[in-house]
Design a protein around this motif. Structure first.
Motif, PDB file in Angstrom:
ATOM      1  N   SER A  48       0.837  -1.188   0.000  1.00 25.95           N
ATOM      2  CA  SER A  48       0.000   0.000   0.000  1.00 25.95           C
ATOM      3  C   SER A  48       0.880   1.247   0.000  1.00 25.95           C
ATOM      4  CB  SER A  48      -0.907  -0.003   1.228  1.00 25.95           C
ATOM      5  OG  SER A  48      -0.126  -0.064   2.407  1.00 25.95           O
ATOM      6  N   THR A  49       0.580   2.184  -0.870  1.00 25.91           N
ATOM      7  CA  THR A  49       1.385   3.387  -1.019  1.00 25.91           C
ATOM      8  C   THR A  49       1.139   4.326   0.164  1.00 25.91           C
ATOM      9  OG1 THR A  49       1.189   3.222  -3.412  1.00 25.91           O
ATOM     10  CG2 THR A  49       1.897   5.349  -2.516  1.00 25.91           C
ATOM     11  N   PRO A  50       2.202   4.768   0.871  1.00 29.01           N
ATOM     12  CA  PRO A  50       2.006   5.669   2.005  1.00 29.01           C
ATOM     13  C   PRO A  50       1.503   7.031   1.530  1.00 29.01           C
ATOM     14  CG  PRO A  50       4.341   5.437   1.501  1.00 29.01           C
ATOM     15  CD  PRO A  50       3.624   4.428   0.658  1.00 29.01           C
ATOM     16  N   VAL A  51       0.743   7.706   2.375  1.00 24.63           N
ATOM     17  CA  VAL A  51       0.250   9.041   2.055  1.00 24.63           C
ATOM     18  C   VAL A  51       1.429  10.017   2.093  1.00 24.63           C
ATOM     19  CG1 VAL A  51      -1.305  10.889   2.764  1.00 24.63           C
ATOM     20  CG2 VAL A  51      -2.005   8.496   3.020  1.00 24.63           C
ATOM     21  N   ARG A  52       1.537  10.866   1.079  1.00 19.50           N
ATOM     22  CA  ARG A  52       2.626  11.829   0.998  1.00 19.50           C
ATOM     23  C   ARG A  52       2.045  13.219   0.760  1.00 19.50           C
ATOM     24  NH1 ARG A  52       7.122   8.238  -0.066  1.00 19.50           N
ATOM     25  NH2 ARG A  52       8.586   9.963  -0.038  1.00 19.50           N
ATOM     26  N   VAL A  53       2.690  14.208   1.345  1.00 23.24           N
ATOM     27  CA  VAL A  53       2.335  15.605   1.136  1.00 23.24           C
ATOM     28  C   VAL A  53       3.566  16.301   0.578  1.00 23.24           C
ATOM     29  CG1 VAL A  53       1.678  17.770   2.254  1.00 23.24           C
ATOM     30  CG2 VAL A  53       0.628  15.622   2.997  1.00 23.24           C
ATOM     31  N   LYS A  54       3.398  17.014  -0.534  1.00 23.31           N
ATOM     32  CA  LYS A  54       4.525  17.694  -1.179  1.00 23.31           C
ATOM     33  C   LYS A  54       4.471  19.189  -0.863  1.00 23.31           C
ATOM     34  CE  LYS A  54       5.067  14.344  -4.917  1.00 23.31           C
ATOM     35  NZ  LYS A  54       6.325  13.822  -4.348  1.00 23.31           N
ATOM     36  N   VAL A  55       5.609  19.704  -0.376  1.00 23.94           N
ATOM     37  CA  VAL A  55       5.671  21.067   0.154  1.00 23.94           C
ATOM     38  C   VAL A  55       6.844  21.814  -0.481  1.00 23.94           C
ATOM     39  CG1 VAL A  55       6.099  22.405   2.251  1.00 23.94           C
ATOM     40  CG2 VAL A  55       4.637  20.377   2.349  1.00 23.94           C
ATOM     41  N   ALA A  56       6.635  23.087  -0.785  1.00 28.40           N
ATOM     42  CA  ALA A  56       7.727  23.989  -1.169  1.00 28.40           C
ATOM     43  C   ALA A  56       7.952  24.943   0.003  1.00 28.40           C
ATOM     44  CB  ALA A  56       7.358  24.767  -2.430  1.00 28.40           C
ATOM     45  N   ALA A  57       9.199  25.041   0.480  1.00 32.65           N
ATOM     46  CA  ALA A  57       9.465  25.821   1.692  1.00 32.65           C
ATOM     47  C   ALA A  57      10.768  26.607   1.567  1.00 32.65           C
ATOM     48  CB  ALA A  57       9.527  24.901   2.906  1.00 32.65           C
ATOM     49  N   ALA A  58      10.794  27.768   2.214  1.00 34.12           N
ATOM     50  CA  ALA A  58      11.983  28.615   2.233  1.00 34.12           C
ATOM     51  C   ALA A  58      13.138  27.903   2.935  1.00 34.12           C
ATOM     52  CB  ALA A  58      11.666  29.927   2.946  1.00 34.12           C
ATOM     53  N   SER A  59      14.347  28.185   2.477  1.00 36.72           N
ATOM     54  CA  SER A  59      15.532  27.462   2.961  1.00 36.72           C
ATOM     55  C   SER A  59      15.806  27.659   4.443  1.00 36.72           C
ATOM     56  CB  SER A  59      16.765  27.887   2.160  1.00 36.72           C
ATOM     57  OG  SER A  59      16.659  27.480   0.815  1.00 36.72           O
ATOM     58  N   ASN A  60      15.374  28.784   5.023  1.00 38.17           N
ATOM     59  CA  ASN A  60      15.623  28.990   6.448  1.00 38.17           C
ATOM     60  C   ASN A  60      14.894  27.971   7.307  1.00 38.17           C
ATOM     61  OD1 ASN A  60      13.005  30.438   7.790  1.00 38.17           O
ATOM     62  ND2 ASN A  60      13.228  31.048   5.651  1.00 38.17           N
ATOM     63  N   LEU A  61      13.922  27.254   6.716  1.00 47.02           N
ATOM     64  CA  LEU A  61      13.106  26.289   7.454  1.00 47.02           C
ATOM     65  C   LEU A  61      13.665  24.868   7.413  1.00 47.02           C
ATOM     66  CD1 LEU A  61       9.732  27.610   6.049  1.00 47.02           C
ATOM     67  CD2 LEU A  61      10.513  27.878   8.409  1.00 47.02           C
ATOM     68  N   LYS A  62      14.828  24.696   6.855  1.00 51.47           N
ATOM     69  CA  LYS A  62      15.367  23.347   6.628  1.00 51.47           C
ATOM     70  C   LYS A  62      15.314  22.471   7.868  1.00 51.47           C
ATOM     71  CE  LYS A  62      19.575  20.901   5.235  1.00 51.47           C
ATOM     72  NZ  LYS A  62      20.959  21.038   4.704  1.00 51.47           N
ATOM     73  N   PHE A  63      15.819  22.956   8.980  1.00 52.43           N
ATOM     74  CA  PHE A  63      15.963  22.106  10.159  1.00 52.43           C
ATOM     75  C   PHE A  63      14.676  22.016  10.977  1.00 52.43           C
ATOM     76  CE2 PHE A  63      20.265  23.672   9.154  1.00 52.43           C
ATOM     77  CZ  PHE A  63      20.856  22.450   8.862  1.00 52.43           C
ATOM     78  N   VAL A  64      13.944  23.112  11.066  1.00 52.83           N
ATOM     79  CA  VAL A  64      12.699  23.046  11.833  1.00 52.83           C
ATOM     80  C   VAL A  64      11.676  22.157  11.123  1.00 52.83           C
ATOM     81  CG1 VAL A  64      11.708  25.156  10.812  1.00 52.83           C
ATOM     82  CG2 VAL A  64      10.949  24.372  13.055  1.00 52.83           C
ATOM     83  N   LEU A  65      11.618  22.214   9.790  1.00 50.61           N
ATOM     84  CA  LEU A  65      10.670  21.358   9.078  1.00 50.61           C
ATOM     85  C   LEU A  65      11.097  19.894   9.113  1.00 50.61           C
ATOM     86  CD1 LEU A  65       9.490  23.364   5.938  1.00 50.61           C
ATOM     87  CD2 LEU A  65       8.308  22.960   8.105  1.00 50.61           C
ATOM     88  N   ALA A  66      12.398  19.639   9.111  1.00 54.58           N
ATOM     89  CA  ALA A  66      12.851  18.250   9.253  1.00 54.58           C
ATOM     90  C   ALA A  66      12.397  17.691  10.595  1.00 54.58           C
ATOM     91  CB  ALA A  66      14.378  18.187   9.125  1.00 54.58           C
ATOM     92  N   ASP A  67      12.491  18.495  11.622  1.00 55.41           N
ATOM     93  CA  ASP A  67      12.053  18.094  12.960  1.00 55.41           C
ATOM     94  C   ASP A  67      10.534  17.855  12.972  1.00 55.41           C
ATOM     95  OD1 ASP A  67      11.761  17.658  15.668  1.00 55.41           O
ATOM     96  OD2 ASP A  67      12.742  19.500  16.303  1.00 55.41           O
ATOM     97  N   LEU A  68       9.781  18.811  12.452  1.00 56.21           N
ATOM     98  CA  LEU A  68       8.323  18.719  12.474  1.00 56.21           C
ATOM     99  C   LEU A  68       7.808  17.587  11.588  1.00 56.21           C
ATOM    100  CD1 LEU A  68       7.510  22.527  12.399  1.00 56.21           C
ATOM    101  CD2 LEU A  68       6.883  20.936  14.225  1.00 56.21           C
TER     102      LEU A  68
END
Length: 281
Positions: A48-68
């Motif tokens: 079964s294919t996992p649900v995925r969400v595709k996001v475009a985000a500013a580079s300053n968010l690299k680490f906080v978004l990885a955490d979240l």
């Protein structure tokens, strides 16, 4: 004799019946086993294919978004795929058809632009306020603790100062404002190194390609960056507030809407604060 004949025929008929029934059971069991084996193989071949969400985000968010995104996947099983870049570049790519469901910008202007073009479901929501930091390489002799103006005055004529490209990244605009308000002389183009995004500008200093620079405070707090840089948070009054806004794009899935709401939730907001952001009023 007739009686004996009837008994013999009865035993023969009963034996024949058992043989036939046994054969039928064998065929049925074989088919069932084969069917179950085929289904199991199909399940392994086509999980079964996992649900995925595709996001475009500013580079300053690299680490906080990885955490979240990691926390969110643990909670929901949903995989969030993040495409990082300068907010301006990402907005243009979205207009050109970049297949994402959410835009997490470093400022509000690019979200407003996409909304005006009819690419978004609404005008979006503020989710954080960014901060700037002055950075120098770990082994630098520049007087970082004395502030922005002192560092710039101490730089040699051939030294390079890195910021994000103001035409693409709001952190670049804020960096230029900070330099101006700090009373720094206009920086010669030959001594200014522009990153395509704030992450690249940070790398210029971390690798020694530039002797100093201005980046997002959030990036300096990440262990991956902190080990190669010394940093100093800059006063907020040196630049206009970096109000960061995110928005869902037209056609976004229910999974993307759930992720969007998660980013505005108190637990997610606490993660933003831990990564060096302020919360919007």
């Amino acid at each position: 004799m007739q009686k004996t004949h009837n008994v013999s025929w009865f035993h023969f008929s009963e034996t024949f019946r058992k043989v036939c029934m046994g054969a039928l059971w064998a065929v049925w069991w074989g088919l069932s086993t084969a069917a179950m084996t085929a289904l199991a193989a199909q399940a392994q071949t086509h999980p079964s294919t996992p649900v995925r969400v595709k996001v475009a985000a500013a580079s300053n968010l690299k680490f906080v978004l990885a955490d979240l995104a990691s926390q969110y996947k643990q909670q929901t099983g949903v995989q969030v795929d993040v495409n990082l870049g300068a907010s301006g570049n990402l907005a243009r790519q979205i207009v050109q058809g970049l297949p994402v469901e959410q835009f997490i910008s470093a400022d509000e202007a690019w979200v407003a632009e996409l909304a005006k073009l009819g690419r978004t479901v609404d005008t979006g929501q503020r989710y954080a306020v960014g901060r700037l930091a002055l950075i120098v390489p770990k082994n630098s002799a520049l007087p970082l603790a004395q502030g922005l103006a002192a560092v710039v005055r101490a730089m040699k004529p051939g030294d390079k100062f890195a910021i994000a490209n103001p035409a693409l990244a709001p952190y670049g605009v804020a960096a230029e404002e900070a330099l101006q308000r700090a009373g720094v002389r206009p920086w010669p183009a030959a001594n200014k190194v522009l990153g395509d995004n704030i992450g690249q500008a940070t790398q210029f200093v971390a690798t020694g390609a530039a002797q100093a620079g201005i980046t997002a405070l959030a990036l300096t707090l990440a262990p991956e960056i902190a080990g190669s840089l010394n940093s100093l948070p800059l006063p907020e009054d040196l630049h206009a507030p970096l109000h960061q806004r995110m928005v869902l794009l037209k056609g976004a899935s229910a999974a993307a809407a759930d992720w969007h709401r998660f980013l505005l939730s108190p637990p997610a907001q606490r993660v933003f604060v831990r990564h060096g952001y302020a919360l919007p009023q």
